[in-house]
Design an enzyme around this catalytic site. Structure first.
Site, short mmCIF file in Angstrom:
data_model
loop_
_atom_site.label_atom_id
_atom_site.label_comp_id
_atom_site.label_asym_id
_atom_site.label_seq_id
_atom_site.Cartn_x
_atom_site.Cartn_y
_atom_site.Cartn_z
N GLY A 8 38.74 31.64 42.50
CA GLY A 8 39.21 32.49 43.60
C GLY A 8 38.86 33.91 43.22
O GLY A 8 37.73 34.19 42.81
N SER A 44 40.38 36.74 40.62
CA SER A 44 41.43 36.89 39.61
C SER A 44 42.35 38.09 39.89
O SER A 44 43.56 38.02 39.64
CB SER A 44 40.82 36.97 38.21
OG SER A 44 39.84 37.99 38.16
N CYS A 60 36.72 29.45 36.46
CA CYS A 60 36.22 30.71 37.02
C CYS A 60 37.30 31.79 37.04
O CYS A 60 37.67 32.30 35.98
CB CYS A 60 35.59 30.45 38.38
SG CYS A 60 34.30 31.65 38.74
N ARG A 79 33.84 39.70 34.14
CA ARG A 79 33.84 39.26 35.54
C ARG A 79 32.50 39.55 36.21
O ARG A 79 31.82 40.49 35.85
CB ARG A 79 34.94 40.00 36.32
CG ARG A 79 36.33 39.66 35.87
CD ARG A 79 37.36 40.45 36.64
NE ARG A 79 37.36 40.11 38.05
CZ ARG A 79 38.01 40.80 38.98
NH1 ARG A 79 38.70 41.87 38.65
NH2 ARG A 79 37.98 40.43 40.24
N ILE A 131 29.84 30.47 40.94
CA ILE A 131 30.08 31.32 42.13
C ILE A 131 30.66 32.65 41.65
O ILE A 131 31.79 32.68 41.14
CB ILE A 131 31.06 30.63 43.11
CG1 ILE A 131 30.53 29.25 43.54
CG2 ILE A 131 31.29 31.52 44.34
CD1 ILE A 131 31.52 28.41 44.33
N HIS A 186 32.44 25.71 38.38
CA HIS A 186 33.39 24.98 39.23
C HIS A 186 33.16 23.47 39.13
O HIS A 186 32.47 22.90 39.99
CB HIS A 186 33.22 25.42 40.68
CG HIS A 186 33.73 26.80 40.96
ND1 HIS A 186 34.96 27.04 41.52
CD2 HIS A 186 33.17 28.00 40.73
CE1 HIS A 186 35.15 28.34 41.63
NE2 HIS A 186 34.07 28.95 41.15
N GLU A 211 34.99 21.15 39.96
CA GLU A 211 35.58 20.45 41.13
C GLU A 211 34.59 20.38 42.29
O GLU A 211 34.81 19.64 43.24
CB GLU A 211 36.90 21.14 41.55
CG GLU A 211 36.77 22.46 42.30
CD GLU A 211 36.39 23.66 41.43
OE1 GLU A 211 36.12 23.47 40.22
OE2 GLU A 211 36.35 24.78 41.96
N1 GLN Z 1 34.48 36.85 40.64
C1 GLN Z 1 35.78 36.28 40.61
C2 GLN Z 1 36.73 37.11 39.76
O1 GLN Z 1 36.32 38.04 39.17
C3 GLN Z 1 35.75 34.86 40.14
C4 GLN Z 1 34.93 34.01 41.07
C5 GLN Z 1 35.36 32.60 41.19
O2 GLN Z 1 36.48 32.21 40.84
N2 GLN Z 1 34.49 31.80 41.77
O3 GLN Z 1 37.86 36.86 39.67
#
Ligand code: GLN
Length: 263
Positions: free
Chosen positions: A118, A120, A148, A175, A201, A237, A239
Site C-alpha cells: 500500500g 507506508s 512492500c 522507499r 510495484i 508482492h 500475493e
Molecule cells: N511505495 C510504497 C511506500 O513507500 C510501497 C509500495 C507498495 O506497497 N507497493 O510505502
C-alpha cells in the site's frame, strides 16, 4: 443381547506436504469446524475396526484437545488500506483461517499477521500513535510478514524520506527505490536455488541487512525477501503471483511459533 464390541483403533501419523481440503474433511473430527489444515505438517488418521458410533465419538472427543491445538491458528491481515484482500485469498487457498484486522484489539485474537503493500506513510497516519505502539508490541511477540509497504513498516531504518519503522527486522530500506521507469515490473528472482516470479510495484530496496537477518530471496544481487526470527519481509508482492511458496513459508513460521509456545 448385543455382543461386546471388539475394536481396535489404528492411529497413524500422516505427513502432509501440501494443503488439501478434501483430505482434511476426511480426517477432521466432528467437533472441529474448518481449520487451516495447511498450517500443520502432521495430522492423525483414525480408523476403527468395528466400533459403534458412540464409542468412536467418545474416542474422537478425547482427541479433541489435541486437534484443537493442531488447528487453532488464525492469521490476521491488516486491512487499513492496500491489497489486503489478495493476501486473504492466498492464505485461504492454503487452508488458513483468516481475519481482516481493522482495530488494535483484533490483534489479540490472531497467531500471525500479514501487513500488505500500500503506502507506508498512509499506514502510519491511519494507525496513529496508539495503533503503531500496539503493532510494535505485537510484532515483538508474534510472527509477522510484511510485503512492500508492510516491509517498510517492519524495518529498523527507513529512507527516502526517513520515517518511523516498527524495528522488527534489522534492515535499512529505501522507499520507491527503482526510479520512475521501473516503478512497476514483473521479474524473475531466486527463492533459494529455484526461480520465482516477483511483482514489484513502486518497490523499496533493502540496502542493509543486519547480522541476524537471513536472506530468503534475491533479485539480481538485491535481497528481496528476508527473515529475522519470527518476522518476514518481502519488497515484492507474492500475493499477486501464482506461486504460493512465500506464503507457505510464513504459515510454517506461524505453525512453528505456535508449537514452540505450547511446549
Ligand atoms: N511505495 C510504497 C511506500 O513507500 C510501497 C509500495 C507498495 O506497497 N507497493 O510505502
Amino acid at each position: 443381547m448385543k455382543s461386546p464390541v471388539k475394536r481396535k483403533a489404528h492411529v497413524t501419523t500422516v505427513h502432509h506436504l501440501q494443503s488439501n481440503r478434501d483430505k482434511d474433511s476426511m480426517t477432521r473430527p466432528p467437533c472441529v469446524a474448518h481449520r487451516p489444515y495447511a498450517l500443520q505438517p502432521v495430522s492423525i488418521r483414525i480408523k476403527f475396526d468395528s466400533a459403534t458410533q458412540t464409542d468412536s465419538s467418545i474416542f474422537l472427543l478425547l482427541l479433541c484437545p489435541l486437534w484443537l491445538w493442531f488447528f487453532s491458528m488464525t492469521i490476521g491481515v491488516l486491512a487499513l488500506q492496500g491489497d489486503f484482500d489478495a493476501h486473504r485469498r492466498r492464505l485461504e487457498e492454503l487452508g488458513a483461517e483468516v481475519v481482516l484486522v481493522k482495530k488494535p484489539e483484533e490483534l489479540d485474537e490472531i497467531d500471525g499477521l500479514v501487513i500488505p503493500g500500500g503506502e507506508s506513510g498512509t499506514f502510519l497516519k491511519l494507525l496513529g500513535e496508539k495503533g503503531f505502539e500496539r503493532l510494535k508490541q505485537f510484532v515483538r511477540l508474534k510472527p509477522t510478514f510484511g510485503t512492500c509497504a508492510g516491509a517498510i513498516l517492519l524495518a529498523t531504518e527507513v529512507e527516502n524520506p526517513k520515517q518511523a519503522g516498527l524495528g522488527a527486522i534489522d534492515i535499512r530500506i529505501r522507499r520507491n527505490a527503482y526510479g520512475r521507469q521501473l516503478d512497476s515490473s514483473i521479474r524473475e528472482g531466486m527463492l533459494g536455488n529455484s526461480p520465482l516470479e516477483m511483482v514489484f510495484i513502486r518497490a523499496p530496496k533493502i540496502e542493509r541487512v543486519g547480522p541476524g537477518v537471513e536472506v530468503i530471496a534475491t533479485e539480481g544481487t538485491d535481497p528481496v525477501a528476508v527473515r529475522q526470527g519470527r518476522v518476514m519481509a518481502a519488497t515484492f508482492h507474492p500475493e499477486l503471483a501464482p506461486d504460493p511458496r512465500i506464503h507457505r513459508a510464513f504459515l510454517d513460521l506461524v505453525g512453528q511459533d505456535a508449537r514452540g509456545n505450547e511446549s
